[in-house]
Enzyme design. Structure first.
Site, mmCIF file in Angstrom:
data_model
loop_
_atom_site.group_PDB
_atom_site.id
_atom_site.type_symbol
_atom_site.label_atom_id
_atom_site.label_comp_id
_atom_site.label_asym_id
_atom_site.label_seq_id
_atom_site.Cartn_x
_atom_site.Cartn_y
_atom_site.Cartn_z
ATOM 1 N N GLU A 1 -6.117 -6.704 -1.505
ATOM 2 C CA GLU A 1 -6.713 -6.625 -0.173
ATOM 3 C C GLU A 1 -8.169 -6.226 -0.325
ATOM 4 O O GLU A 1 -8.477 -5.259 -1.013
ATOM 5 C CB GLU A 1 -6.009 -5.591 0.723
ATOM 6 C CG GLU A 1 -4.670 -6.017 1.266
ATOM 7 C CD GLU A 1 -4.147 -5.031 2.301
ATOM 8 O OE1 GLU A 1 -4.977 -4.470 3.057
ATOM 9 O OE2 GLU A 1 -2.935 -4.808 2.354
ATOM 10 N N GLU B 1 0.847 -1.211 0.000
ATOM 11 C CA GLU B 1 0.000 0.000 0.000
ATOM 12 C C GLU B 1 0.876 1.254 0.000
ATOM 13 O O GLU B 1 0.806 2.100 0.889
ATOM 14 C CB GLU B 1 -0.953 -0.007 1.191
ATOM 15 C CG GLU B 1 -2.004 -1.098 1.090
ATOM 16 C CD GLU B 1 -3.105 -0.954 2.128
ATOM 17 O OE1 GLU B 1 -2.845 -0.382 3.207
ATOM 18 O OE2 GLU B 1 -4.234 -1.413 1.863
#
Length: 218
Positions: A144, A42
């Site tokens: 995710e 991320e």
């Protein structure tokens, strides 16, 4: 890592490359070399702050390239993923990807996180994935997610040209995923994955029968 806090930038780059290479060599030695590597997690805001914060895009790109070099040193054929959050935020995703590509960061797959609280609706996710495919012509994964389990997979596998490669649930053993309750009991929502397996993997999964499902909480 704390041991890296006071390193000069060139040494920091070398450390990223060496760490990546060492970890992959250890996995290779035990026979578990991965099929794909993401350099950072991320990382739309960057990595190894402050040096690799997105406000320092040149340095962020250098750190990413160092990690990619570490992957290639072990196996140049290993696909590399860039994983940003931004599942439904197209402008921000394009900004990040354009900036890294312009600085010579080479990768094979785009990975996105999708959590409705931060990343919008399923329609936002779908629009973003389709636009990123048109712009960059790279495979896409939702690496995710937790909510909208059926919808996320339907969106990913509907991307043109088979470019949607899959989705990975985050922390499925946590009761917040909906697959288990607070006592650790399996919930009816687990059956969603039987259907997904049959629909997209042509693989019939057999599990103990579960109670009839009420409308699942997503």
């Amino acid at each position: 890592p704390q041991a890296w806090q006071n390193l000069g930038f060139n040494v920091l780059k070398d450390s990223v490359k060496a760490y990546t290479e060492n970890v992959l060599n250890a996995l290779k030695k035990q026979g578990t070399l991965p099929d794909m590597v993401q350099v950072g997690n991320e990382i739309n805001h960057g990595m190894l702050w402050p040096e690799g914060h997105i406000s320092n895009p040149d340095q962020l790109a250098e750190l990413l390239k160092a990690g990619i070099e570490g992957v290639s040193a072990v196996n140049p054929d290993l696909p590399v993923m860039m994983h940003i959050a931004l599942g439904g935020q197209n402008d921000e995703a394009v900004f990040w990807l354009d900036n890294m590509l312009a600085r010579g960061v080479k990768f094979d797959i785009i990975g996105l996180s999708y959590y409705p609280r931060w990343h919008g609706t399923p329609d936002d996710l779908k629009s973003n994935l389709e636009d990123l495919l048109k712009r960059y012509h790279k495979p896409l994964n939702v690496v995710e997610y937790s909510d909208f389990k059926q919808e996320v997979h339907d969106i990913v596998f509907s991307i043109p040209d088979g470019s949607g490669k899959g989705a990975c649930i985050w922390e499925p053993l946590n009761y917040r995923s909906g697959l288990f309750d607070r006592q650790g009991n399996v919930t009816p929502l687990m059956k969603v994955y039987d259907g997904l397996s049959k629909k997209y993997l042509n693989n019939k999964v057999i599990r103990p029968s579960l109670p009839a499902a009420v409308e699942p909480v997503r």
